[in-house]
Design a protein around this motif. Sequence first.
Motif, PDB file in Angstrom:
ATOM      1  N   GLU A  93     -12.010  55.490   1.840  1.00 63.50           N
ATOM      2  CA  GLU A  93     -13.345  56.060   1.617  1.00 63.50           C
ATOM      3  C   GLU A  93     -14.237  55.908   2.844  1.00 63.50           C
ATOM      4  N   ARG A  94     -14.178  54.763   3.509  1.00 64.77           N
ATOM      5  CA  ARG A  94     -15.021  54.552   4.698  1.00 64.77           C
ATOM      6  C   ARG A  94     -14.747  55.595   5.774  1.00 64.77           C
ATOM      7  N   ASP A  95     -13.490  55.934   5.930  1.00 64.71           N
ATOM      8  CA  ASP A  95     -13.117  56.910   6.956  1.00 64.71           C
ATOM      9  C   ASP A  95     -13.116  58.346   6.454  1.00 64.71           C
ATOM     10  N   HIS A  96     -13.056  58.504   5.130  1.00 62.92           N
ATOM     11  CA  HIS A  96     -12.938  59.834   4.514  1.00 62.92           C
ATOM     12  C   HIS A  96     -13.807  59.894   3.260  1.00 62.92           C
ATOM     13  N   PRO A  97     -15.130  60.004   3.437  1.00 62.09           N
ATOM     14  CA  PRO A  97     -16.054  60.014   2.295  1.00 62.09           C
ATOM     15  C   PRO A  97     -15.689  61.071   1.257  1.00 62.09           C
ATOM     16  N   GLY A  98     -15.768  60.663  -0.003  1.00 59.34           N
ATOM     17  CA  GLY A  98     -15.444  61.552  -1.107  1.00 59.34           C
ATOM     18  C   GLY A  98     -14.098  61.238  -1.743  1.00 59.34           C
ATOM     19  N   PHE A  99     -13.270  60.445  -1.062  1.00 55.35           N
ATOM     20  CA  PHE A  99     -11.941  60.127  -1.590  1.00 55.35           C
ATOM     21  C   PHE A  99     -12.013  59.152  -2.769  1.00 55.35           C
ATOM     22  N   PHE A 100     -12.780  58.082  -2.625  1.00 59.22           N
ATOM     23  CA  PHE A 100     -12.816  57.009  -3.616  1.00 59.22           C
ATOM     24  C   PHE A 100     -13.200  57.531  -4.996  1.00 59.22           C
ATOM     25  N   GLU A 101     -14.189  58.413  -5.050  1.00 63.39           N
ATOM     26  CA  GLU A 101     -14.652  58.927  -6.340  1.00 63.39           C
ATOM     27  C   GLU A 101     -13.606  59.791  -7.043  1.00 63.39           C
ATOM     28  N   LEU A 102     -12.612  60.245  -6.321  1.00 66.88           N
ATOM     29  CA  LEU A 102     -11.518  60.991  -6.941  1.00 66.88           C
ATOM     30  C   LEU A 102     -10.579  60.058  -7.703  1.00 66.88           C
ATOM     31  N   VAL A 103     -10.544  58.792  -7.297  1.00 63.10           N
ATOM     32  CA  VAL A 103      -9.600  57.826  -7.857  1.00 63.10           C
ATOM     33  C   VAL A 103     -10.276  56.843  -8.812  1.00 63.10           C
ATOM     34  N   VAL A 104     -11.519  56.459  -8.496  1.00 64.78           N
ATOM     35  CA  VAL A 104     -12.235  55.432  -9.262  1.00 64.78           C
ATOM     36  C   VAL A 104     -13.525  56.027  -9.818  1.00 64.78           C
ATOM     37  N   ASP A 105     -13.809  55.726 -11.097  1.00 68.06           N
ATOM     38  CA  ASP A 105     -15.015  56.284 -11.720  1.00 68.06           C
ATOM     39  C   ASP A 105     -16.262  55.479 -11.351  1.00 68.06           C
ATOM     40  N   LYS A 106     -17.411  55.925 -11.831  1.00 73.17           N
ATOM     41  CA  LYS A 106     -18.686  55.281 -11.485  1.00 73.17           C
ATOM     42  C   LYS A 106     -18.783  53.852 -12.008  1.00 73.17           C
ATOM     43  N   ALA A 107     -18.012  53.516 -13.023  1.00 73.03           N
ATOM     44  CA  ALA A 107     -17.993  52.162 -13.573  1.00 73.03           C
ATOM     45  C   ALA A 107     -17.048  51.247 -12.793  1.00 73.03           C
TER      46      ALA A 107
END
Length: 89
Positions: A35-49
């Motif tokens: 995610e740090r290097d490629h913003p937008g990736f983390f939210e595809l795998v992990v939800d807001k909780a």
Amino acid sequence: MPVVIVPEAYRGPTRGLSRIEVDADNVRGALERVERDHPGFFELVVDKAGRQHRFVKLFVNEKQLGNDSLETPLRADDRLEVLAAIAGG
């Protein structure tokens, strides 16, 4: 360093990269590093909780992890694969 394998459906944020080496000690850390290097990736795998999305499967060295396994440790030679379950109708 562990390697994160990115499914084709999630390669938008990674600009087409399918394999990304990360400096991380566990699964969550590896995903956060991508995610740090490629913003937008983390939210595809992990939800807001902060939990793994129910339609995402994670594998370490081809062994499927449970849905509550983001704290699973990673070794330097591990391969973390993200599998995006695609539903259609």
